[in-house]
Write a protein that holds these residues in place. Structure first.
Motif: not given
Ligand code: NDP
Length: 431
Positions: A410-411, A351, A403, A287, A364, A367, A324, A331, A264, A399, A327
């Motif tokens: 979006k969908y 998915l 999302d 952290y 999440y 994490d 991760n 993607r 995101m 978050r 996905k």
């Molecule tokens: P995600 O990686 O979960 O991305 C969300 C996006 O994934 C959605 O907007 C959608 O976008 C896509 N998506 C949702 N469901 C599906 C599905 N079923 N199949 C395929 N695509 C899907 O979220 P974040 O970007 O928030 O997080 C990324 C990582 O970063 C996570 O592991 C999180 O824990 C980590 N993080 C760590 C932080 C820290 O401070 N340590 C802070 C924030 C996040 P689209 O369909 O447009 O592709």
């Protein structure tokens, strides 16, 4: 004509997040205050974790100008600037493939240079050589000058967020859909421009992975050095675990650098104070709290407790990386596990089996489980070292809600269908 197409490409933001400008202002002010408070609320210089001081003593300290002066350290600021410059130089000099990011609204795709992991290896090589040559006592300056470094990183965050905000008004800038409300406080915080860049140097992805994340590991190393100096050369198993887990997390994120291009932060959020302060101040200096605490609370866990904590971390990592990875592969056009998916009216696919068929945000959950494992080595004497888990839970729920809103937009109906097939958001059978 040009104006019309710009307006079409960059529509006004009409929906606020973070409770709008007052919420954005509150977070802008409270993030730096919390970063300082976590230091003064949990450090040996202030008398413990938390320190036993009375309310009037706090007021006295805050009204003493020397306290405010102590937040600034010129040497720390110069070292910090040098560190930042080193990261930029490493980005420019070290070789790396150029990969395409996600499709942008204007039809284009950004190119990103992949060399965060080699920057990390270079940093580790130089740091180990330095410590080997001059001893652990030569690398305790991050512990000694901690608060000076916090201030330096905060200034860097403010300068970058303000610079990017100002630059976003130039003709042709692609704005973040959520950061173009017209309210200065809100847009400065959320980030007005989607991908501020200087030539091929992308400011957002650079900050996301290099100067803050790698510094976090350096701070942990400095804490371990401080403990080793105090103990005549050895460190406790608790310090070893906290540092190892976080080292692993950072190394993994840097090694999997292309995975951030579907997050995101990169696809949706602009680069404003929210990301600059998160990347540059919050991640490295908040952290690393567990390792900093263990400098003056030298706990030995023993083999059973160590085994238990390692298992928790491995469980979290397995979920996090598996989710991760699935996905990210998907993607990028791969589906090595032959996972089931649904095709949306918009054309893109979601998915519905594997990790993403189990939870809406399995990454999440992973994490969060890892976050718990990083705090467990600090024992149970204070809740402050569990701040990260508690804050992270709130952050990830918020978050997920953001999302969810975005995915609904979006969908549309397809998102409803997906959330019926996969009803739990982060915690199975609970949330
Ligand atoms: P995600 O990686 O979960 O991305 C969300 C996006 O994934 C959605 O907007 C959608 O976008 C896509 N998506 C949702 N469901 C599906 C599905 N079923 N199949 C395929 N695509 C899907 O979220 P974040 O970007 O928030 O997080 C990324 C990582 O970063 C996570 O592991 C999180 O824990 C980590 N993080 C760590 C932080 C820290 O401070 N340590 C802070 C924030 C996040 P689209 O369909 O447009 O592709």
């Amino acid at each position: 004509m040009a104006l019309t197409s710009t307006t079409v490409l960059n529509p006004r933001t009409t929906h606020y997040e973070f409770l709008g400008p007052p919420g954005a202002l509150l977070v802008t002010v409270f993030v730096p205050i919390t970063a300082y408070a976590l230091y003064f609320g949990c450090s040996e210089t202030s008398g413990g974790c938390p320190p036993r001081i009375s309310y009037p003593a706090v007021i006295d300290t805050l009204s003493d100008p020397s306290f405010w002066k102590s937040l600034w350290d010129t040497q720390a600021a110069l070292i910090y600037l040098g560190w930042y410059a080193f990261c930029v130089l490493a980005w420019a000099i070290l070789p790396g493939d150029w990969v395409e990011g996600s499709q942008l609204r204007d039809g284009g795709k950004k190119l990103y240079k992949i060399n965060a992991f080699s920057t990390f290896l270079l940093t580790l090589g130089l740091t180990s050589g330095y410590i080997w040559r001059f001893g652990p006592e030569s690398f305790t300056f991050l512990y000694d000058k901690f608060i000076g470094f916090v201030t330096a990183s905060l200034l860097m965050s403010v300068v970058q967020a303000a610079g990017c905000y100002a630059a976003s008004f130039r003709q042709g800038a692609l704005l973040a859909l959520g950061g173009n409300s017209g309210n200065v406080i809100y847009d400065f915080f959320i980030g007005r421009e989607l991908n501020p860049s200087i030539g091929s140097f992308d400011i957002k992805s650079f900050n996301e992975l290099r100067p803050g994340l790698i510094l976090w590991v350096l701070i942990d190393i400095s804490m371990a050095c401080e403990q080793a100096v105090r103990r005549g050369g050895s460190i406790t198993d608790s310090m070893g675990l906290a540092c190892l887990f976080q080292f692993w997390y950072v190394a993994d994120s840097l090694y999997n650098e292309p995975a951030i291009f579907t997050t995101m932060d990169i696809t949706t959020d602009g680069f404003g104070f929210m990301l600059s302060v998160g990347d540059l101040t919050w991640v490295p200096f908040v952290y690393s709290l567990q390792a900093r605490y263990l400098v003056f609370k030298q706990l030995e866990l023993g083999p059973i407790w160590t085994g238990a904590v390692v298992s928790v971390n491995l469980l979290g990592y397995w979920i996090f990386r598996g989710a991760n990875g699935e996905k990210n592969d998907f993607r990028n056009g791969y589906n090595p596990k032959n996972l089931k998916y649904m095709t949306t009216e918009r054309g893109s696919k979601l998915l519905i089996s594997g990790w993403w068929g189990w939870l809406q945000h399995p990454n999440y959950l992973g994490d969060l489980v890892m976050a718990l494992a990083w705090s467990l080595p600090t024992g149970f004497e204070t809740p402050i070292t569990y701040f990260y888990v508690m804050y992270f839970f709130v952050l990830l729920v918020h978050r997920q809600m953001r999302d969810d809103e975005n995915c609904k937009k979006k969908y549309g109906k397809d998102w409803e269908k997906y959330t019926t097939l996969v009803p739990y958001r982060i915690i199975p059978y609970i949330y």
